[in-house]
Design an enzyme around this catalytic site. Sequence first.
Site, PDB file in Angstrom:
ATOM      1  N   LYS A   9       0.844  -1.196   0.000  1.00 32.07           N
ATOM      2  CA  LYS A   9       0.000   0.000   0.000  1.00 32.07           C
ATOM      3  C   LYS A   9       0.876   1.241   0.000  1.00 32.07           C
ATOM      4  O   LYS A   9       1.831   1.343   0.773  1.00 32.07           O
ATOM      5  CB  LYS A   9      -0.911   0.001   1.229  1.00 32.07           C
ATOM      6  CG  LYS A   9      -1.769   1.253   1.343  1.00 32.07           C
ATOM      7  CD  LYS A   9      -2.767   1.165   2.470  1.00 32.07           C
ATOM      8  CE  LYS A   9      -2.117   1.420   3.806  1.00 32.07           C
ATOM      9  NZ  LYS A   9      -3.099   1.712   4.872  1.00 32.07           N
ATOM     10  N   SER A  25      -2.991   3.865 -17.450  1.00 32.75           N
ATOM     11  CA  SER A  25      -2.203   3.472 -16.290  1.00 32.75           C
ATOM     12  C   SER A  25      -1.988   4.574 -15.273  1.00 32.75           C
ATOM     13  O   SER A  25      -2.567   5.643 -15.346  1.00 32.75           O
ATOM     14  CB  SER A  25      -0.852   2.906 -16.721  1.00 32.75           C
ATOM     15  OG  SER A  25      -0.066   3.943 -17.270  1.00 32.75           O
ATOM     16  N   THR A  57      -6.211  -0.250 -12.305  1.00 33.09           N
ATOM     17  CA  THR A  57      -5.382   0.016 -13.476  1.00 33.09           C
ATOM     18  C   THR A  57      -4.068  -0.733 -13.280  1.00 33.09           C
ATOM     19  O   THR A  57      -4.041  -1.720 -12.554  1.00 33.09           O
ATOM     20  CB  THR A  57      -5.202   1.538 -13.701  1.00 33.09           C
ATOM     21  OG1 THR A  57      -4.543   1.752 -14.954  1.00 33.09           O
ATOM     22  CG2 THR A  57      -4.454   2.219 -12.580  1.00 33.09           C
ATOM     23  N   TYR A  58      -3.002  -0.276 -13.902  1.00 29.53           N
ATOM     24  CA  TYR A  58      -1.696  -0.904 -13.713  1.00 29.53           C
ATOM     25  C   TYR A  58      -0.649   0.173 -13.502  1.00 29.53           C
ATOM     26  O   TYR A  58      -0.839   1.336 -13.877  1.00 29.53           O
ATOM     27  CB  TYR A  58      -1.330  -1.821 -14.888  1.00 29.53           C
ATOM     28  CG  TYR A  58      -1.260  -1.127 -16.225  1.00 29.53           C
ATOM     29  CD1 TYR A  58      -0.049  -0.628 -16.708  1.00 29.53           C
ATOM     30  CD2 TYR A  58      -2.397  -0.962 -17.007  1.00 29.53           C
ATOM     31  CE1 TYR A  58       0.015   0.018 -17.936  1.00 29.53           C
ATOM     32  CE2 TYR A  58      -2.339  -0.327 -18.228  1.00 29.53           C
ATOM     33  CZ  TYR A  58      -1.132   0.162 -18.689  1.00 29.53           C
ATOM     34  OH  TYR A  58      -1.080   0.803 -19.903  1.00 29.53           O
ATOM     35  N   GLY A  73      -4.833   8.337 -18.952  1.00 25.87           N
ATOM     36  CA  GLY A  73      -5.865   7.729 -19.775  1.00 25.87           C
ATOM     37  C   GLY A  73      -7.247   7.964 -19.185  1.00 25.87           C
ATOM     38  O   GLY A  73      -7.500   8.988 -18.548  1.00 25.87           O
ATOM     39  N   ALA A  74      -8.139   7.014 -19.385  1.00 24.79           N
ATOM     40  CA  ALA A  74      -9.516   7.155 -18.902  1.00 24.79           C
ATOM     41  C   ALA A  74      -9.573   7.387 -17.398  1.00 24.79           C
ATOM     42  O   ALA A  74     -10.442   8.107 -16.895  1.00 24.79           O
ATOM     43  CB  ALA A  74     -10.326   5.921 -19.282  1.00 24.79           C
ATOM     44  N   ALA A  75      -8.622   6.803 -16.661  1.00 25.52           N
ATOM     45  CA  ALA A  75      -8.595   6.973 -15.202  1.00 25.52           C
ATOM     46  C   ALA A  75      -8.362   8.424 -14.798  1.00 25.52           C
ATOM     47  O   ALA A  75      -8.679   8.810 -13.667  1.00 25.52           O
ATOM     48  CB  ALA A  75      -7.524   6.073 -14.588  1.00 25.52           C
TER      49      ALA A  75
END
Length: 126
Positions: A9, A25, A57-58, A73-75
């Site tokens: 975390k 990502s 995501t990654y 990106g979309a995130a």
Amino acid sequence: MQRTMLKSKLHRVHVTHSELDYEGSCAIDEALLEAADIKEYQQIDIYNVNNGERFTTYAIRAERNSGIISVNGAAARKASPGDLLIIATYASYTEAELAQFKPQLVYVDADNRIKNQRQHIPVQAA
């Protein structure tokens, strides 16, 4: 039987960039990736403390010691610069492996510099 446990975390990191047109990502300072034992391209879950968004995501690598946390990106629609995030990974362990299990917990300051690392979360008291 296997149990899925919190593996690592990054606690309350600050978003530094949000790049809608960048290839997906989340870019994370390489020093933070290493401290939390997160590998490049590993799946991560992101929890946005500011707006309650939770998404998967990654991880990709950002420059070491840069403090960069860039949601791409979309995130990028789910986090803005300045937002506080919790970034987590999970892994499955057998009962035998759990005997040695300890998560990697990384705590940062306002500049996303490591201020503390632990392998347990304190017991919550009333």
